[in-house]
Scaffold this motif. Structure first.
Motif, short mmCIF file in Angstrom:
data_model
loop_
_atom_site.label_atom_id
_atom_site.label_comp_id
_atom_site.label_asym_id
_atom_site.label_seq_id
_atom_site.Cartn_x
_atom_site.Cartn_y
_atom_site.Cartn_z
N LEU A 242 0.83 -1.21 0.00
CA LEU A 242 0.00 0.00 0.00
C LEU A 242 0.87 1.26 0.00
O LEU A 242 0.56 2.23 -0.70
N SER A 243 1.94 1.25 0.79
CA SER A 243 2.83 2.41 0.83
C SER A 243 3.53 2.60 -0.50
O SER A 243 3.74 3.73 -0.95
N PHE A 244 3.91 1.50 -1.14
CA PHE A 244 4.56 1.59 -2.44
C PHE A 244 3.62 2.19 -3.49
O PHE A 244 4.03 2.97 -4.35
N LEU A 245 2.33 1.86 -3.39
CA LEU A 245 1.34 2.38 -4.34
C LEU A 245 0.92 3.81 -4.03
O LEU A 245 0.19 4.42 -4.81
N GLY A 246 1.36 4.32 -2.87
CA GLY A 246 1.02 5.69 -2.51
C GLY A 246 -0.25 5.85 -1.73
O GLY A 246 -0.70 6.99 -1.52
N ILE A 247 -0.88 4.76 -1.30
CA ILE A 247 -2.12 4.85 -0.53
C ILE A 247 -1.94 4.35 0.89
O ILE A 247 -2.91 4.22 1.64
N GLY A 248 -0.71 4.06 1.27
CA GLY A 248 -0.41 3.62 2.63
C GLY A 248 0.21 4.76 3.42
O GLY A 248 -0.28 5.90 3.38
N LEU A 249 1.28 4.46 4.13
CA LEU A 249 1.96 5.50 4.90
C LEU A 249 2.68 6.45 3.97
O LEU A 249 3.18 6.07 2.91
N GLN A 250 2.74 7.70 4.37
CA GLN A 250 3.41 8.74 3.60
C GLN A 250 4.37 9.50 4.52
O GLN A 250 4.22 9.48 5.74
N PRO A 251 5.38 10.15 3.94
CA PRO A 251 6.29 10.96 4.76
C PRO A 251 5.49 11.97 5.59
O PRO A 251 4.45 12.46 5.13
N PRO A 252 5.93 12.27 6.83
CA PRO A 252 7.22 11.90 7.43
C PRO A 252 7.30 10.50 8.02
O PRO A 252 8.32 10.15 8.61
N ASN A 253 6.25 9.70 7.94
CA ASN A 253 6.33 8.32 8.40
C ASN A 253 7.32 7.54 7.54
O ASN A 253 7.45 7.79 6.34
N THR A 254 8.00 6.59 8.17
CA THR A 254 8.99 5.79 7.46
C THR A 254 8.69 4.32 7.67
O THR A 254 8.48 3.88 8.80
N SER A 255 8.63 3.58 6.60
CA SER A 255 8.46 2.13 6.66
C SER A 255 9.19 1.53 5.47
O SER A 255 9.69 2.26 4.60
N TRP A 256 9.26 0.22 5.42
CA TRP A 256 9.92 -0.41 4.28
C TRP A 256 9.18 -0.10 2.98
O TRP A 256 9.81 0.07 1.94
N GLY A 257 7.88 -0.01 3.03
CA GLY A 257 7.13 0.34 1.83
C GLY A 257 7.44 1.74 1.35
O GLY A 257 7.58 1.98 0.14
N VAL A 258 7.56 2.70 2.28
CA VAL A 258 7.91 4.07 1.91
C VAL A 258 9.30 4.12 1.32
O VAL A 258 9.54 4.79 0.30
N LEU A 259 10.26 3.40 1.93
CA LEU A 259 11.64 3.39 1.42
C LEU A 259 11.70 2.75 0.03
O LEU A 259 12.46 3.20 -0.84
N ILE A 260 10.93 1.68 -0.18
CA ILE A 260 10.91 1.04 -1.50
C ILE A 260 10.31 1.97 -2.53
O ILE A 260 10.76 2.03 -3.68
N SER A 261 9.29 2.74 -2.14
CA SER A 261 8.69 3.70 -3.07
C SER A 261 9.70 4.78 -3.45
O SER A 261 9.82 5.15 -4.63
N TYR A 262 10.46 5.27 -2.47
CA TYR A 262 11.52 6.23 -2.77
C TYR A 262 12.59 5.60 -3.66
O TYR A 262 13.06 6.22 -4.62
N GLY A 263 12.98 4.37 -3.33
CA GLY A 263 14.03 3.71 -4.11
C GLY A 263 13.62 3.45 -5.54
O GLY A 263 14.45 3.50 -6.46
N GLN A 264 12.33 3.16 -5.74
CA GLN A 264 11.86 2.91 -7.11
C GLN A 264 12.00 4.15 -7.98
O GLN A 264 12.28 4.08 -9.18
N GLN A 265 11.84 5.32 -7.39
CA GLN A 265 11.96 6.56 -8.14
C GLN A 265 13.41 6.85 -8.54
O GLN A 265 13.65 7.54 -9.54
N ALA A 266 14.37 6.32 -7.76
CA ALA A 266 15.78 6.60 -8.03
C ALA A 266 16.55 5.38 -8.48
O ALA A 266 17.78 5.41 -8.55
N MET A 267 15.85 4.28 -8.80
CA MET A 267 16.53 3.02 -9.09
C MET A 267 17.40 3.08 -10.34
O MET A 267 18.38 2.35 -10.45
N GLU A 268 17.10 3.95 -11.29
CA GLU A 268 17.87 4.01 -12.52
C GLU A 268 19.30 4.49 -12.28
O GLU A 268 20.24 4.00 -12.92
N PHE A 269 19.47 5.42 -11.34
CA PHE A 269 20.79 5.98 -11.08
C PHE A 269 21.37 5.51 -9.74
O PHE A 269 22.59 5.43 -9.60
N TYR A 270 20.50 5.21 -8.77
CA TYR A 270 20.97 4.80 -7.45
C TYR A 270 20.21 3.53 -7.03
O TYR A 270 19.33 3.57 -6.17
#
Length: 305
Positions: A242-270
């Motif tokens: 749910l967090s990865f899809l953007g309907i779960g936890l959102q910043p400033p909350n931090t969870s593995w789903g939030v981190l994976i969502s952030y990482g997916q946006q930067a996966m091409e370079f980082y």
């Protein structure tokens, strides 16, 4: 007829044997289950991994000594190094500390949601099985109505209406999950309610609540443990999805789903920003599932020797 005396008999092959001593002590059901679980190396390795992960989500954010909450643009998107073990994110925060901080939230959600599911499911299923008749029929129809609504749709609606917060997410994940536990408990208790110890408690004047809590529920502890072991990783993965899809936890909350969502946006370079939280999530879910398989075999009374 001449009476046989013990002194006339002799033990052959074991001089120190004593017929009055039971050489094999009797062990309880759970002692035997633990003995068989210890013989399963995969389950024990999973248990050890879960203990390690639990310790890390408690102390992990403080091990590296790096800042994981304050934004530092001068250190953003740094690759893993001896200074920053898992690198930094796009805001310059230490990724190693944030992964364990996110794991703290994800695992806590899994444990709390599972506890709510077990408590509600046990009492609801216990009432259905104990009273039976029209009470059982009405309560079963309620479960059927609740489960007729798609889980994902109901979860999304609750998150949209009530907002993205940890309490809302827990309620959304458990609003229908307890129904499966209630059905399972009902089936088990309907087999147990005619037992002699239950009838004796009723004759002695025990209240229905006491009979359910003290006599019926404890005899289902085996299947409850299996249910717990399978539900926790399900909630952890559900929160991450749910967090990865953007309907779960959102910043400033931090969870593995939030981190994976952030990482997916930067996966091409980082790509490391996606790999490390994914590995942590996969290891946790895999460990719970493997431990659940081991518990299923260990708690099966048909395998008891």
């Amino acid at each position: 007829m001449e009476e046989l005396k013990r002194e006339e008999f002799h033990v052959i092959g074991c001089d120190d044997a004593d017929a009055d001593i039971i050489n094999r002590p009797n062990i309880t059901y759970f002692q035997d289950a633990w003995r068989r679980l210890k013989k399963n190396p995969v389950a024990m390795a999973s248990l050890g991994l879960l203990i390690f992960l639990t310790i890390m989500v408690i102390v992990g954010p403080y091990i590296s000594g790096k800042e994981y909450l304050v934004v530092d643009p001068s250190k953003k998107n740094l690759s893993p190094s001896s200074e920053y073990w898992f690198g930094t994110d796009l805001l310059g925060r230490d990724l190693f500390s944030r992964i364990w901080l996110g794991g703290r939230i994800s695992i806590a959600i899994g444990i709390i949601a599972t506890s709510i599911q077990i408590i509600i499911g046990c009492f609801y299923g216990g009432i259905m099985a104990y009273f039976g008749g029209w009470v059982d029929e009405v309560m079963m129809r309620v479960i059927e109505v609740i489960t007729s609504v798609p889980d994902l749709l109901l979860t999304i609606l609750m998150m949209v209406v009530l907002g993205n917060s940890i309490p809302t997410l827990i309620i959304a994940l458990t609003i229908t999950a307890w129904c499966g536990t209630a059905r399972m408990i009902r089936g088990q208790l309907m087999q147990l309610r005619e037992s002699e110890y239950v009838l004796a408690a009723q004759v002695l004047g025990a209240s229905p609540t006491r009979v359910i809590v003290k006599h019926l529920i404890p005899n289902t502890i085996g299947i409850l443990i299996l249910n717990i072991a399978s539900s926790i990783p399900g909630y952890i993965f559900g929160e991450a999805s749910l967090s990865f899809l953007g309907i779960g936890l959102q910043p400033p909350n931090t969870s593995w789903g939030v981190l994976i969502s952030y990482g997916q946006q930067a996966m091409e370079f980082y790509p490391y920003q996606l790999v490390f939280p994914c590995v942590a999530l996969c290891l946790t879910v895999l460990a719970f599932n493997l431990l659940g398989d081991g518990l299923r075999d260990a708690l099966d009374p048909r395998l008891r020797q």
